[in-house]
Motif scaffolding. Structure first.
Motif, mmCIF file in Angstrom:
data_model
loop_
_atom_site.group_PDB
_atom_site.id
_atom_site.type_symbol
_atom_site.label_atom_id
_atom_site.label_comp_id
_atom_site.label_asym_id
_atom_site.label_seq_id
_atom_site.Cartn_x
_atom_site.Cartn_y
_atom_site.Cartn_z
ATOM 1 N N LEU A 44 0.825 -1.215 0.000
ATOM 2 C CA LEU A 44 0.000 0.000 0.000
ATOM 3 C C LEU A 44 0.856 1.262 0.000
ATOM 4 O O LEU A 44 0.539 2.231 -0.693
ATOM 5 N N GLU A 45 1.938 1.263 0.757
ATOM 6 C CA GLU A 45 2.842 2.420 0.792
ATOM 7 C C GLU A 45 3.498 2.666 -0.557
ATOM 8 O O GLU A 45 3.866 3.798 -0.881
ATOM 9 N N GLY A 46 3.647 1.619 -1.362
ATOM 10 C CA GLY A 46 4.269 1.751 -2.676
ATOM 11 C C GLY A 46 3.319 2.156 -3.784
ATOM 12 O O GLY A 46 3.744 2.376 -4.923
ATOM 13 N N SER A 47 2.022 2.259 -3.461
ATOM 14 C CA SER A 47 1.038 2.656 -4.465
ATOM 15 C C SER A 47 1.340 4.076 -4.946
ATOM 16 O O SER A 47 1.629 4.966 -4.155
ATOM 17 N N CYS A 48 1.303 4.282 -6.235
ATOM 18 C CA CYS A 48 1.558 5.570 -6.903
ATOM 19 C C CYS A 48 3.037 5.928 -6.986
ATOM 20 O O CYS A 48 3.379 6.930 -7.618
ATOM 21 N N SER A 49 3.896 5.187 -6.344
ATOM 22 C CA SER A 49 5.328 5.435 -6.488
ATOM 23 C C SER A 49 5.981 4.203 -7.118
ATOM 24 O O SER A 49 6.448 4.253 -8.246
ATOM 25 N N HIS A 50 5.986 3.109 -6.412
ATOM 26 C CA HIS A 50 6.554 1.881 -6.939
ATOM 27 C C HIS A 50 5.563 1.158 -7.851
ATOM 28 O O HIS A 50 5.930 0.663 -8.906
#
Length: 84
Positions: free
Chosen positions: A59-65
Protein backbone atom coordinates in the motif's frame (compact mmCIF):
# COMPACT_ATOMS: atom_id res chain seq x y z
CA UNK A 1 7.34 -9.21 -18.24
CA UNK A 2 10.68 -10.37 -16.88
CA UNK A 3 12.51 -7.46 -18.51
CA UNK A 4 10.25 -4.73 -17.12
CA UNK A 5 9.04 -5.94 -13.71
CA UNK A 6 11.64 -3.78 -11.90
CA UNK A 7 10.31 -0.61 -13.51
CA UNK A 8 8.46 1.66 -11.07
CA UNK A 9 5.23 3.58 -11.60
CA UNK A 10 7.02 6.90 -10.92
CA UNK A 11 9.81 6.20 -13.43
CA UNK A 12 12.63 5.51 -10.96
CA UNK A 13 12.95 1.81 -11.74
CA UNK A 14 15.20 -0.08 -14.13
CA UNK A 15 16.37 -1.11 -16.70
CA UNK A 16 14.72 1.51 -18.94
CA UNK A 17 13.25 4.07 -16.54
CA UNK A 18 9.75 3.50 -17.89
CA UNK A 19 6.93 5.37 -16.14
CA UNK A 20 3.21 4.74 -15.64
CA UNK A 21 1.42 3.17 -18.58
CA UNK A 22 4.73 2.91 -20.49
CA UNK A 23 5.34 -0.19 -18.34
CA UNK A 24 3.63 -3.23 -19.88
CA UNK A 25 0.57 -4.31 -17.88
CA UNK A 26 1.95 -7.82 -17.32
CA UNK A 27 5.11 -6.32 -15.77
CA UNK A 28 3.07 -4.02 -13.49
CA UNK A 29 1.16 -7.06 -12.23
CA UNK A 30 4.36 -9.10 -11.87
CA UNK A 31 6.03 -6.31 -9.88
CA UNK A 32 3.47 -6.56 -7.08
CA UNK A 33 3.45 -10.36 -7.13
CA UNK A 34 7.25 -10.47 -6.98
CA UNK A 35 7.54 -8.00 -4.10
CA UNK A 36 4.71 -9.57 -2.10
CA UNK A 37 6.24 -13.03 -2.50
CA UNK A 38 9.65 -11.73 -1.42
CA UNK A 39 8.15 -10.02 1.63
CA UNK A 40 6.15 -13.06 2.76
CA UNK A 41 8.85 -15.66 2.10
CA UNK A 42 11.42 -16.83 4.58
CA UNK A 43 14.91 -16.46 3.17
CA UNK A 44 18.31 -17.47 4.48
CA UNK A 45 18.89 -13.86 5.55
CA UNK A 46 15.41 -13.01 6.93
CA UNK A 47 12.13 -14.34 8.24
CA UNK A 48 9.01 -13.80 6.18
CA UNK A 49 6.96 -10.73 7.06
CA UNK A 50 3.39 -11.01 8.31
CA UNK A 51 0.50 -10.63 5.89
CA UNK A 52 -0.40 -7.30 7.53
CA UNK A 53 3.13 -5.87 7.28
CA UNK A 54 3.50 -7.06 3.69
CA UNK A 55 0.14 -5.54 2.70
CA UNK A 56 1.13 -2.24 4.29
CA UNK A 57 4.40 -2.16 2.35
CA UNK A 58 2.50 -2.74 -0.90
CA UNK A 59 0.00 0.00 0.00
CA UNK A 60 2.84 2.42 0.79
CA UNK A 61 4.27 1.75 -2.68
CA UNK A 62 1.04 2.66 -4.46
CA UNK A 63 1.56 5.57 -6.90
CA UNK A 64 5.33 5.43 -6.49
CA UNK A 65 6.55 1.88 -6.94
CA UNK A 66 3.28 0.30 -8.10
CA UNK A 67 0.37 1.17 -10.40
CA UNK A 68 -2.39 2.29 -7.99
CA UNK A 69 -5.09 0.45 -9.96
CA UNK A 70 -3.12 -2.79 -9.73
CA UNK A 71 -2.63 -2.23 -5.99
CA UNK A 72 -6.40 -1.78 -5.60
CA UNK A 73 -7.09 -5.01 -7.50
CA UNK A 74 -4.43 -6.84 -5.49
CA UNK A 75 -5.89 -5.66 -2.18
CA UNK A 76 -9.43 -6.54 -3.25
CA UNK A 77 -8.24 -10.11 -3.86
CA UNK A 78 -5.63 -10.51 -1.14
CA UNK A 79 -7.40 -13.37 0.64
CA UNK A 80 -7.69 -15.39 -2.56
CA UNK A 81 -4.04 -14.64 -3.33
CA UNK A 82 -3.03 -15.82 0.16
CA UNK A 83 -4.93 -19.07 -0.39
CA UNK A 84 -2.85 -19.97 -3.45
Amino acid sequence: MAHCHHEKWNGTGYPCGLKGDEIPLCARIMAIADVYDALRSKRSYKEGFSKEKSRNIILEGSCSHFDPKIVDAFMANIQEIENV
